[in-house]
Design a protein around this motif. Sequence first.
Motif, PDB file in Angstrom:
ATOM      1  N   GLY A   1      63.694  83.822  59.438  1.00 17.62           N
ATOM      2  CA  GLY A   1      64.504  84.553  58.485  1.00 17.62           C
ATOM      3  C   GLY A   1      63.956  84.570  57.078  1.00 17.62           C
ATOM      4  O   GLY A   1      64.541  85.191  56.189  1.00 17.62           O
ATOM      5  N   VAL A   2      62.841  83.902  56.853  1.00 16.89           N
ATOM      6  CA  VAL A   2      62.200  83.898  55.535  1.00 16.89           C
ATOM      7  C   VAL A   2      60.866  84.617  55.628  1.00 16.89           C
ATOM      8  O   VAL A   2      59.953  84.173  56.332  1.00 16.89           O
ATOM      9  N   ASN A   3      60.768  85.734  54.939  1.00 13.27           N
ATOM     10  CA  ASN A   3      59.500  86.446  54.820  1.00 13.27           C
ATOM     11  C   ASN A   3      58.771  85.862  53.620  1.00 13.27           C
ATOM     12  O   ASN A   3      59.101  86.156  52.473  1.00 13.27           O
ATOM     13  N   LEU A   4      57.821  84.990  53.866  1.00 10.78           N
ATOM     14  CA  LEU A   4      57.156  84.231  52.802  1.00 10.78           C
ATOM     15  C   LEU A   4      55.860  84.920  52.381  1.00 10.78           C
ATOM     16  O   LEU A   4      54.979  85.160  53.205  1.00 10.78           O
ATOM     17  N   ILE A   5      55.761  85.227  51.102  1.00 12.00           N
ATOM     18  CA  ILE A   5      54.536  85.795  50.535  1.00 12.00           C
ATOM     19  C   ILE A   5      53.944  84.747  49.602  1.00 12.00           C
ATOM     20  O   ILE A   5      54.473  84.483  48.517  1.00 12.00           O
ATOM     21  N   ALA A   6      52.867  84.122  50.035  1.00 12.14           N
ATOM     22  CA  ALA A   6      52.199  83.082  49.253  1.00 12.14           C
ATOM     23  C   ALA A   6      51.138  83.729  48.369  1.00 12.14           C
ATOM     24  O   ALA A   6      50.219  84.385  48.866  1.00 12.14           O
ATOM     25  N   LEU A   7      51.282  83.562  47.080  1.00 16.13           N
ATOM     26  CA  LEU A   7      50.328  84.144  46.146  1.00 16.13           C
ATOM     27  C   LEU A   7      49.029  83.350  46.160  1.00 16.13           C
ATOM     28  O   LEU A   7      49.038  82.132  45.979  1.00 16.13           O
ATOM     29  N   GLY A   8      47.945  84.023  46.355  1.00 15.93           N
ATOM     30  CA  GLY A   8      46.643  83.353  46.343  1.00 15.93           C
ATOM     31  C   GLY A   8      46.189  83.063  44.926  1.00 15.93           C
ATOM     32  O   GLY A   8      46.924  83.231  43.966  1.00 15.93           O
ATOM     33  N   GLY A   9      44.959  82.636  44.792  1.00 18.69           N
ATOM     34  CA  GLY A   9      44.408  82.337  43.483  1.00 18.69           C
ATOM     35  C   GLY A   9      43.733  80.986  43.469  1.00 18.69           C
ATOM     36  O   GLY A   9      43.480  80.377  44.505  1.00 18.69           O
ATOM     37  N   GLN A  10      43.433  80.506  42.268  1.00 16.13           N
ATOM     38  CA  GLN A  10      42.767  79.222  42.089  1.00 16.13           C
ATOM     39  C   GLN A  10      43.808  78.102  42.119  1.00 16.13           C
ATOM     40  O   GLN A  10      44.763  78.115  41.342  1.00 16.13           O
ATOM     41  N   TYR A  11      43.622  77.138  43.020  1.00 17.31           N
ATOM     42  CA  TYR A  11      44.590  76.051  43.130  1.00 17.31           C
ATOM     43  C   TYR A  11      44.445  75.071  41.966  1.00 17.31           C
ATOM     44  O   TYR A  11      43.346  74.660  41.606  1.00 17.31           O
ATOM     45  N   SER A  12      45.592  74.706  41.374  1.00 15.67           N
ATOM     46  CA  SER A  12      45.634  73.701  40.323  1.00 15.67           C
ATOM     47  C   SER A  12      46.327  72.454  40.858  1.00 15.67           C
ATOM     48  O   SER A  12      47.520  72.496  41.181  1.00 15.67           O
ATOM     49  N   LYS A  13      45.594  71.366  40.961  1.00 11.81           N
ATOM     50  CA  LYS A  13      46.189  70.104  41.407  1.00 11.81           C
ATOM     51  C   LYS A  13      47.230  69.615  40.411  1.00 11.81           C
ATOM     52  O   LYS A  13      48.269  69.070  40.787  1.00 11.81           O
ATOM     53  N   LYS A  14      46.966  69.855  39.143  1.00  8.94           N
ATOM     54  CA  LYS A  14      47.861  69.407  38.084  1.00  8.94           C
ATOM     55  C   LYS A  14      49.246  70.026  38.225  1.00  8.94           C
ATOM     56  O   LYS A  14      50.269  69.361  38.053  1.00  8.94           O
ATOM     57  N   PHE A  15      49.291  71.325  38.560  1.00  4.30           N
ATOM     58  CA  PHE A  15      50.564  72.034  38.669  1.00  4.30           C
ATOM     59  C   PHE A  15      50.979  72.290  40.110  1.00  4.30           C
ATOM     60  O   PHE A  15      52.047  72.853  40.353  1.00  4.30           O
ATOM     61  N   ASN A  16      50.141  71.898  41.060  1.00  3.91           N
ATOM     62  CA  ASN A  16      50.433  72.071  42.486  1.00  3.91           C
ATOM     63  C   ASN A  16      50.770  73.527  42.805  1.00  3.91           C
ATOM     64  O   ASN A  16      51.698  73.831  43.549  1.00  3.91           O
ATOM     65  N   GLY A  17      49.991  74.434  42.207  1.00  2.23           N
ATOM     66  CA  GLY A  17      50.231  75.853  42.417  1.00  2.23           C
ATOM     67  C   GLY A  17      48.957  76.655  42.242  1.00  2.23           C
ATOM     68  O   GLY A  17      47.877  76.101  41.985  1.00  2.23           O
ATOM     69  N   PHE A  18      49.080  77.970  42.358  1.00  2.00           N
ATOM     70  CA  PHE A  18      47.938  78.877  42.320  1.00  2.00           C
ATOM     71  C   PHE A  18      48.045  79.797  41.112  1.00  2.00           C
ATOM     72  O   PHE A  18      49.115  80.337  40.816  1.00  2.00           O
ATOM     73  N   PHE A  19      46.901  80.010  40.445  1.00  2.00           N
ATOM     74  CA  PHE A  19      46.871  80.799  39.217  1.00  2.00           C
ATOM     75  C   PHE A  19      45.568  81.586  39.128  1.00  2.00           C
ATOM     76  O   PHE A  19      44.650  81.378  39.905  1.00  2.00           O
ATOM     77  N   GLY A  20      45.525  82.488  38.162  1.00  2.00           N
ATOM     78  CA  GLY A  20      44.289  83.201  37.905  1.00  2.00           C
ATOM     79  C   GLY A  20      44.369  84.687  38.230  1.00  2.00           C
ATOM     80  O   GLY A  20      45.435  85.242  38.513  1.00  2.00           O
ATOM     81  N   LEU A  21      43.220  85.341  38.195  1.00  2.00           N
ATOM     82  CA  LEU A  21      43.142  86.782  38.370  1.00  2.00           C
ATOM     83  C   LEU A  21      43.698  87.232  39.720  1.00  2.00           C
ATOM     84  O   LEU A  21      44.388  88.247  39.810  1.00  2.00           O
ATOM     85  N   VAL A  22      43.398  86.493  40.782  1.00  2.00           N
ATOM     86  CA  VAL A  22      43.865  86.871  42.118  1.00  2.00           C
ATOM     87  C   VAL A  22      45.392  86.799  42.177  1.00  2.00           C
ATOM     88  O   VAL A  22      46.064  87.700  42.709  1.00  2.00           O
ATOM     89  N   THR A  23      45.965  85.754  41.612  1.00  2.00           N
ATOM     90  CA  THR A  23      47.420  85.588  41.583  1.00  2.00           C
ATOM     91  C   THR A  23      48.085  86.734  40.831  1.00  2.00           C
ATOM     92  O   THR A  23      49.049  87.348  41.308  1.00  2.00           O
ATOM     93  N   ASP A  24      47.569  87.036  39.658  1.00  2.00           N
ATOM     94  CA  ASP A  24      48.188  88.049  38.814  1.00  2.00           C
ATOM     95  C   ASP A  24      48.022  89.450  39.398  1.00  2.00           C
ATOM     96  O   ASP A  24      48.913  90.292  39.267  1.00  2.00           O
TER      97      ASP A  24
END
Length: 253
Positions: A135-158
């Motif tokens: 029941g959850v359609n999950l869209i995981a944003l790609g990008g550069q992984y940040s260990k500090k923030f435990n998430g993905f950022f950067g040009l690919v994410t945006d």
Amino acid sequence: MKSEDRRDGIMQWLLAEGQASVDDLAARFAVSKMTIHRDLDELEQSGFLRKVRGGATVQSSARFESDYRYRQKMAADEKERIARAAAGLVEPGQTVILDDGSTAGRVGAHLLDLKPLTVITNNLGVITALAGEAGVNLIALGGQYSKKFNGFFGLVTDAALASLSADIAFLTASAIQGATAFHQEQEVVVTKRAMMQSAERSFLLVDRGKFDKRALHAFTPLSAFTGVLTGGALDPERARLMAESGARVSVAR
């Protein structure tokens, strides 16, 4: 064990215990006391802890407080109230954006009662928790992984965010100065702004400890959000400032 892994382990222990002695750390990681002293010197210079006689203690600082492990532990009860209130704004069938923040991450668990939903996120904790949920359609944003923030950022994410459209976004900030949200990392600010652009409505989730904190980069005026959710009543002067700025602040009970 590599020095980077050992220092990460030291920080995890300090997060759990608050302080630790050199003797305990040397025994735990099976290294000499001199090696532990070098590790502690390096971590202290980076602003992550404070050395005390015979050991170290957690050092509260903007740099350390940005670490997701620290954020998960701080103001946990208040963040949980805010997360529940945020989930109450969501209706089944909607598309929801969650950012990398620890409070936004808590919203994910409450969304399971509102399926079906589409969830868009760069938060690895949310991705892990919701992956495979019926029941959850999950869209995981790609990008550069940040260990500090435990998430993905950067040009690919945006770029991914620019191609998506959501009903509602739940965002967080490191600090509130006046009537403006701030964050210490410019790359994170760019991604949060992209999330706002991709959502019809956006809400800032912020515990009271973030008010009057300092961070380097202005994120956005609080008035740009559909609403601001916090966990306790603001003092009269701050409430007046929020009202005059056009910010719509609600308290999660």
